[in-house]
Write an enzyme that holds these catalytic residues in place. Sequence first.
Site, PDB file in Angstrom:
ATOM      1  CG  LEU A   1     -20.400  62.174   4.354  1.00  0.00           C
ATOM      2  CD1 LEU A   1     -21.811  61.611   4.307  1.00  0.00           C
ATOM      3  CD2 LEU A   1     -20.429  63.680   4.453  1.00  0.00           C
ATOM      4  CG  ASP A   2     -20.435  59.635   0.800  1.00  0.00           C
ATOM      5  OD1 ASP A   2     -21.205  58.674   0.921  1.00  0.00           O
ATOM      6  OD2 ASP A   2     -20.823  60.782   0.522  1.00  0.00           O
TER       7      ASP A   2
ATOM      8  NE  ARG B   1     -32.557  59.598   8.953  1.00  0.00           N
ATOM      9  CZ  ARG B   1     -32.736  60.606   9.791  1.00  0.00           C
ATOM     10  NH1 ARG B   1     -33.256  61.733   9.381  1.00  0.00           N
ATOM     11  NH2 ARG B   1     -32.373  60.491  11.059  1.00  0.00           N
ATOM     12  CB  ILE B   2     -25.574  60.956   8.235  1.00  0.00           C
ATOM     13  CG1 ILE B   2     -25.083  61.891   7.126  1.00  0.00           C
ATOM     14  CG2 ILE B   2     -24.416  60.395   9.051  1.00  0.00           C
ATOM     15  CD1 ILE B   2     -24.430  63.154   7.618  1.00  0.00           C
TER      16      ILE B   2
ATOM     17  CD  GLU C   1     -26.134  57.370  -9.683  1.00  0.00           C
ATOM     18  OE1 GLU C   1     -26.799  56.827  -8.783  1.00  0.00           O
ATOM     19  OE2 GLU C   1     -26.107  58.608  -9.853  1.00  0.00           O
TER      20      GLU C   1
ATOM     21  CG  ASN D   1     -29.385  54.252  -8.499  1.00  0.00           C
ATOM     22  OD1 ASN D   1     -28.608  53.627  -9.222  1.00  0.00           O
ATOM     23  ND2 ASN D   1     -29.321  55.570  -8.337  1.00  0.00           N
TER      24      ASN D   1
ATOM     25  CG  HIS E   1     -20.765  59.322  -3.447  1.00  0.00           C
ATOM     26  ND1 HIS E   1     -21.599  60.180  -2.770  1.00  0.00           N
ATOM     27  CD2 HIS E   1     -19.690  60.053  -3.824  1.00  0.00           C
ATOM     28  CE1 HIS E   1     -21.035  61.379  -2.738  1.00  0.00           C
ATOM     29  NE2 HIS E   1     -19.880  61.334  -3.364  1.00  0.00           N
TER      30      HIS E   1
HETATM   31  C1  GAR Z   1     -28.524  59.075  -7.155  1.00  0.00           C
HETATM   32  O1  GAR Z   1     -27.840  59.900  -8.076  1.00  0.00           O
HETATM   33  C2  GAR Z   1     -27.587  58.587  -6.072  1.00  0.00           C
HETATM   34  O2  GAR Z   1     -26.300  58.252  -6.537  1.00  0.00           O
HETATM   35  C3  GAR Z   1     -27.556  59.794  -5.181  1.00  0.00           C
HETATM   36  O3  GAR Z   1     -28.893  60.218  -5.124  1.00  0.00           O
HETATM   37  C4  GAR Z   1     -29.536  59.900  -6.357  1.00  0.00           C
HETATM   38  C5  GAR Z   1     -30.788  59.119  -6.074  1.00  0.00           C
HETATM   39  O4  GAR Z   1     -31.546  58.944  -7.247  1.00  0.00           O
HETATM   40  N1  GAR Z   1     -27.039  59.488  -3.870  1.00  0.00           N
HETATM   41  C6  GAR Z   1     -26.309  60.342  -3.157  1.00  0.00           C
HETATM   42  O5  GAR Z   1     -26.037  61.479  -3.534  1.00  0.00           O
HETATM   43  C7  GAR Z   1     -25.822  59.823  -1.823  1.00  0.00           C
HETATM   44  N2  GAR Z   1     -24.926  60.756  -1.197  1.00  0.00           N
HETATM   45  P1  GAR Z   1     -32.643  57.799  -7.339  1.00  0.00           P
HETATM   46  O6  GAR Z   1     -33.616  58.026  -6.162  1.00  0.00           O
HETATM   47  O7  GAR Z   1     -33.339  58.051  -8.640  1.00  0.00           O
HETATM   48  O8  GAR Z   1     -31.965  56.481  -7.264  1.00  0.00           O
END
Ligand code: GAR
Length: 195
Positions: A145-146, A92-93, A175, A14, A110
């Site tokens: 949380l979210d 991390r929270i 995403e 991302n 998310h």
């Molecule tokens: C992504 O799918 C993001 O949406 C998720 O972690 C991944 C990170 O991928 N985030 C969560 O689950 C937050 N609770 P990336 O490092 O390749 O961007």
Amino acid sequence: KQRLAILLSGRGSNMVALVNAVQGGVLNGLAEVAVVFSNKPDAPGLETAAALGCPTASLSSQGRKRDEFDAEVVDLLNQYAPDYLVLAGYMRILSPTFIRAFAGRILNIHPADTHQHQGLHAYEWAFENQLPETKITVHVVDEGLDTGPILAQAPVDLRGANTLHEVERRGLAVEHFIYADTLARLLRSELKVEN
Ligand code: GAR
């Protein structure tokens, strides 16, 4: 230009999509990357960010008390004078002190509908429940949380996705589009952030 601090803990796909959007896509001329920060000094995403020409910084959260660690991160990030903190797989929270320091200016992506699934393993959840569709959510981070105000959601068609890998592949494609797109609309004041 609005200054972005991008926070990650892992791969950073991302982050790459956001940096590409800043360097030659929908965020070009609207935003600049002030820093890419990680709580894991060996996160692959940090090296990728440096290779893309972004300033990087890290502080290891391992074995640290949440409040103390977050206070140090707030100080470090403030040195880069960010307008927005963009969480990109930052696992991390955040402590209330951290969130208050940047209230209304922390965004998260998310990989589910935040009304349906919070926390980790959202793609596993969608896959195991054989959902025909899941949603990607971009939201403002609040102290839950979210739970923060939703800025955008986009559906991911999961019909015929027979492996977790395929679920993730389809989700990540959405995403990578929706995060930069939503940020661009926010920076053009086309979206309102409730505080
Ligand atoms: C992504 O799918 C993001 O949406 C998720 O972690 C991944 C990170 O991928 N985030 C969560 O689950 C937050 N609770 P990336 O490092 O390749 O961007």
